[in-house]
Design an enzyme around this catalytic site. Structure first.
Site, PDB file in Angstrom:
ATOM      1  N   LYS A 192      62.617  52.871 114.350  1.00  0.00           N
ATOM      2  CA  LYS A 192      64.219  53.268 114.242  1.00  0.00           C
ATOM      3  C   LYS A 192      64.893  52.068 114.668  1.00  0.00           C
ATOM      4  CE  LYS A 192      67.296  54.968 116.031  1.00  0.00           C
ATOM      5  NZ  LYS A 192      68.681  54.043 115.854  1.00  0.00           N
ATOM      6  N   GLU A 267      61.718  48.288 127.782  1.00  0.00           N
ATOM      7  CA  GLU A 267      62.330  47.052 127.864  1.00  0.00           C
ATOM      8  C   GLU A 267      63.859  47.217 128.033  1.00  0.00           C
ATOM      9  OE1 GLU A 267      63.988  43.937 128.029  1.00  0.00           O
ATOM     10  OE2 GLU A 267      63.497  43.268 125.831  1.00  0.00           O
ATOM     11  N   CYS A 301      69.373  40.910 127.231  1.00  0.00           N
ATOM     12  CA  CYS A 301      68.928  41.630 128.185  1.00  0.00           C
ATOM     13  C   CYS A 301      68.786  41.020 129.426  1.00  0.00           C
ATOM     14  CB  CYS A 301      67.678  42.813 127.755  1.00  0.00           C
ATOM     15  SG  CYS A 301      66.608  41.369 127.082  1.00  0.00           S
ATOM     16  N   GLU A 402      75.906  45.831 133.857  1.00  0.00           N
ATOM     17  CA  GLU A 402      75.442  45.160 132.633  1.00  0.00           C
ATOM     18  C   GLU A 402      76.796  45.036 131.919  1.00  0.00           C
ATOM     19  OE1 GLU A 402      72.404  46.346 129.753  1.00  0.00           O
ATOM     20  OE2 GLU A 402      71.592  44.195 130.190  1.00  0.00           O
TER      21      GLU A 402
HETATM   22  P1  NAI Z   1      71.126  52.110 123.260  1.00  0.00           P
HETATM   23  O1  NAI Z   1      70.261  51.825 124.242  1.00  0.00           O
HETATM   24  O2  NAI Z   1      72.010  53.184 123.211  1.00  0.00           O
HETATM   25  O3  NAI Z   1      70.725  51.634 121.769  1.00  0.00           O
HETATM   26  C1  NAI Z   1      69.499  51.020 121.556  1.00  0.00           C
HETATM   27  C2  NAI Z   1      68.635  52.074 120.585  1.00  0.00           C
HETATM   28  O4  NAI Z   1      68.352  53.196 121.180  1.00  0.00           O
HETATM   29  C3  NAI Z   1      69.294  52.175 119.276  1.00  0.00           C
HETATM   30  O5  NAI Z   1      68.324  52.159 118.151  1.00  0.00           O
HETATM   31  C4  NAI Z   1      69.887  53.451 119.279  1.00  0.00           C
HETATM   32  O6  NAI Z   1      70.062  54.283 118.228  1.00  0.00           O
HETATM   33  C5  NAI Z   1      68.946  54.224 120.034  1.00  0.00           C
HETATM   34  N1  NAI Z   1      69.298  55.617 120.840  1.00  0.00           N
HETATM   35  C6  NAI Z   1      70.202  55.829 121.325  1.00  0.00           C
HETATM   36  N2  NAI Z   1      70.199  56.876 122.161  1.00  0.00           N
HETATM   37  C7  NAI Z   1      69.033  57.214 121.817  1.00  0.00           C
HETATM   38  C8  NAI Z   1      68.453  58.646 122.265  1.00  0.00           C
HETATM   39  N3  NAI Z   1      68.996  59.460 122.918  1.00  0.00           N
HETATM   40  N4  NAI Z   1      67.318  59.009 122.001  1.00  0.00           N
HETATM   41  C9  NAI Z   1      66.440  57.754 121.469  1.00  0.00           C
HETATM   42  N5  NAI Z   1      67.035  56.810 120.781  1.00  0.00           N
HETATM   43  C10 NAI Z   1      68.252  56.392 121.214  1.00  0.00           C
HETATM   44  O7  NAI Z   1      72.144  50.777 123.529  1.00  0.00           O
HETATM   45  P2  NAI Z   1      73.653  50.464 122.888  1.00  0.00           P
HETATM   46  O8  NAI Z   1      74.613  51.970 122.792  1.00  0.00           O
HETATM   47  O9  NAI Z   1      73.503  49.851 121.394  1.00  0.00           O
HETATM   48  O10 NAI Z   1      74.432  49.321 123.879  1.00  0.00           O
HETATM   49  C11 NAI Z   1      74.997  49.938 125.056  1.00  0.00           C
HETATM   50  C12 NAI Z   1      74.656  48.921 126.163  1.00  0.00           C
HETATM   51  O11 NAI Z   1      73.353  49.095 126.353  1.00  0.00           O
HETATM   52  C13 NAI Z   1      74.942  47.624 125.870  1.00  0.00           C
HETATM   53  O12 NAI Z   1      76.319  47.171 126.141  1.00  0.00           O
HETATM   54  C14 NAI Z   1      74.329  47.003 127.003  1.00  0.00           C
HETATM   55  O13 NAI Z   1      74.367  46.845 128.068  1.00  0.00           O
HETATM   56  C15 NAI Z   1      72.737  47.853 126.717  1.00  0.00           C
HETATM   57  N6  NAI Z   1      71.843  47.448 125.788  1.00  0.00           N
HETATM   58  C16 NAI Z   1      70.652  46.427 126.324  1.00  0.00           C
HETATM   59  C17 NAI Z   1      69.845  46.013 125.194  1.00  0.00           C
HETATM   60  C18 NAI Z   1      68.492  45.379 125.606  1.00  0.00           C
HETATM   61  O14 NAI Z   1      68.033  44.305 125.176  1.00  0.00           O
HETATM   62  N7  NAI Z   1      68.085  45.507 126.971  1.00  0.00           N
HETATM   63  C19 NAI Z   1      70.113  46.095 123.862  1.00  0.00           C
HETATM   64  C20 NAI Z   1      71.022  46.959 123.399  1.00  0.00           C
HETATM   65  C21 NAI Z   1      71.958  47.279 124.559  1.00  0.00           C
END
Ligand code: NAI
Ligand code: MG
Length: 499
Positions: A192, A267, A301, A402
């Protein structure tokens, strides 16, 4: 003309033919069961790039069923050499189309070409590393002490159907990081992509089909997190979820996994310390510390966002990092000269500018940047310039949370024991940096810092053979290295009585 030249002159990317992008399920390109689509945009211009099929629970159910059928079908009898050959073929196709993939990453999430092009060695290296792994997986023969004669040995078996949920900050490498170990081990996968950047994963899915990956082994279902993502995380027939993203979503995934006790690897985010001693080679530490955060507009990250600088060089060093940041060229990532692109979305822009306001309210002093960047060619995009906050203390929110933007929180320190304790005073533990010419300090910190990676006199060094992952709330499990494939394997003990 190359793809990039075409785009630079206002032409179209060959993948963006105006038709809605479909999802890949069981080797077929399908619309969402609901018929719905969502838009994906170019964050540098706000322009809609494509309509994309919006998968939700029903589509996830179909994809998991296809992945299960593939897993129990001929794929489970594919030999290690066959899986290796597939990965090598996929690497060849990714290499052939690398420029096209680079441009797609840049269009869909904004990272400058100067960055996405540089991912070449890493992306290809990963695929070829996993190809090597495919023929290196083996169990062990273990002596036992039972009376009578028994032979005992282990088999390493693929864990089964893997749900891979990825973020938007590096679509090409994130996709390979999930598909690679699945193909190496003989798992099947339902991936996904992030709703902000679904295009590169869909293009890689096409390349998987072209490489001859059997139907159902790789499925890609774009959609939103709360619907498609949540359905995948909770699915009773998914054996493992491999997730990269935010801490809060990681926690939701762990809760969702309880239904069938599926395996999970996470991660997650960080607030990584980057520690500069006065004895460091400052000429290299200045760009090193700056790019530890400004690369990918801080959307990494393991970005080294808590910059601890030894007090006697603090003013000079932090000033130089701010000057370095000011000199970086911010703009549309499609321009060759751009060094810092836009943030991925309006939502990220709000989040980051929100933190810029919080930092000022908390009494931190911006030495560079500090506000959204507007003006000619920037107004429709989500641009924030490299920002350095001085006079930050440990308790400020900008020192603890973050931000995921190009924002450095610069904090002075006086001695080594103190900086160790303060570096570790965070719920996260992903990356960390140390800049010093003193080898004893380097070794001491390498052991003392509670984080999955310690970079000494460098930052963000990565290799497919070297494990990467988190301590504490930055998650568990490792990607890259021998340990990565283990995350996709089960160990079976076999006993044979021979006496
Ligand atoms: P997110 O963690 O919500 O999104 C990452 C993935 O998880 C996307 O594919 C999203 O559709 C999916 N997702 C979201 N809610 C879910 C759920 N309940 N169950 C299963 N999958 C789900 O992150 P988002 O909203 O894009 O970004 C918000 C913050 O998260 C950023 O500002 C940053 O601080 C952090 N982040 C950290 C990342 C990393 O590489 N560690 C990458 C992206 C975001
Ligand atoms: Mg996009």
């Amino acid at each position: 003309m190359t793809v990039i030249q075409t785009l630079q002159q206002g032409g179209r990317h060959p993948f963006l033919d105006g038709k809605p992008k479909r999802m890949l399920i069981g080797g077929k390109w399908l619309e969402a069961a609901s018929g719905k689509t969502f838009e994906t945009i170019n964050p540098a211009t706000g322009e809609v790039l494509a309509q994309v099929a919006e998968g939700d629970k029903e589509d996830i159910d179909r994809a998991v069923a296809a992945a299960r059928a593939a897993f129990t079908g001929p794929w489970s009898r594919a030999t290690p050499y066959e899986r290796q050959a597939l990965l090598l073929k996929l690497a060849e196709l990714v290499e052939r189309d690398f420029e096209e993939l680079t441009a797609l990453d840049t269009l869909d999430m904004g990272a400058p070409l100067s960055r996405t092009r540089n991912n070449r060695a890493r992306a290809l290296g990963m695929l070829r590393y996993y190809a090597g792994q495919a023929t290196s997986i083996h169990g062990e023969t273990i002596p036992n002490s039972l009376p009578g004669e028994h032979v005992s040995f282990t088999l390493k078996e693929p864990v089964g159907v893997v749900g891979a949920i990825i973020p938007w900050n590096g679509p090409l490498t994130a996709t390979i990081w999930k598909i690679g170990p699945a193909l190496a081990t003989g798992c099947t996968v339902v991936l996904k992509p992030a709703e902000e950047a679904p295009l590169t994963p869909l293009r890689i899915a096409e390349l998987c089909m072209e490489a001859g990956v059997p139907a159902g082994v790789v499925n890609v279902v774009p959609g939103y997190g709360e619907t498609a993502g949540a359905a995948l995380a909770a699915h009773p027939d998914v054996d493992k979820v491999a997730f990269t993203g935010s801490c809060g979503t990681g926690q939701a995934i762990v809760r969702a996994s309880a239904g069938n006790l599926k395996r999970v690897s996470l991660e997650l985010g960080g607030k990584s310390p980057d520690i500069v001693f006065a004895d460091a080679h400052l000429e290299s530490a200045v760009p090193g510390a700056a790019m530890a955060v400004f690369a990918n507009s801080g959307q990494i990250c393991s970005a080294g966002t808590r910059l601890f600088v030894e007090k006697r060089v603090y003013d000079e060093f932090v000033g130089r990092v701010a000057e370095f940041g000011k000199a970086l060229k911010v703009g549309d990532g499609l321009r060759d000269e751009t060094q810092v692109g836009p943030l991925v979305s309006a939502q990220q822009l709000d989040r980051v500018t929100g933190y810029l306001a919080i930092g000022r309210q908390e009494g931190a002093r911006p030495l560079s940047g500090g506000e959204r960047l507007t003006g000619e060619g920037l107004d429709k995009g989500y641009f924030v310039p490299p920002t350095v906050f001085a006079d930050v203390n440990d308790s400020m929110r900008i020192a603890q949370e973050e931000i995921f933007g190009p924002v450095i929180s610069a904090i002075p320190f006086t001695d080594i024991e103190e900086v160790i304790a303060r570096s570790n005073a965070t719920t996260f533990g992903l990356g960390s940096g140390v800049w010093t010419r003193d080898v004893s300090k380097a070794h001491k910190l390498a052991r003392a810092i509670r984080a999955g990676s310690v970079w000494v006199n460098c930052y963000q060094a990565m290799d497919p053979a070297v494990p990467f992952g988190g301590y504490k709330m930055s998650g568990y499990g490792r990607e890259s290295g021998m340990q990565h494939v283990e995350e996709y394997l089960n160990v079976k003990a076999v006993w044979i009585r021979t006496g």
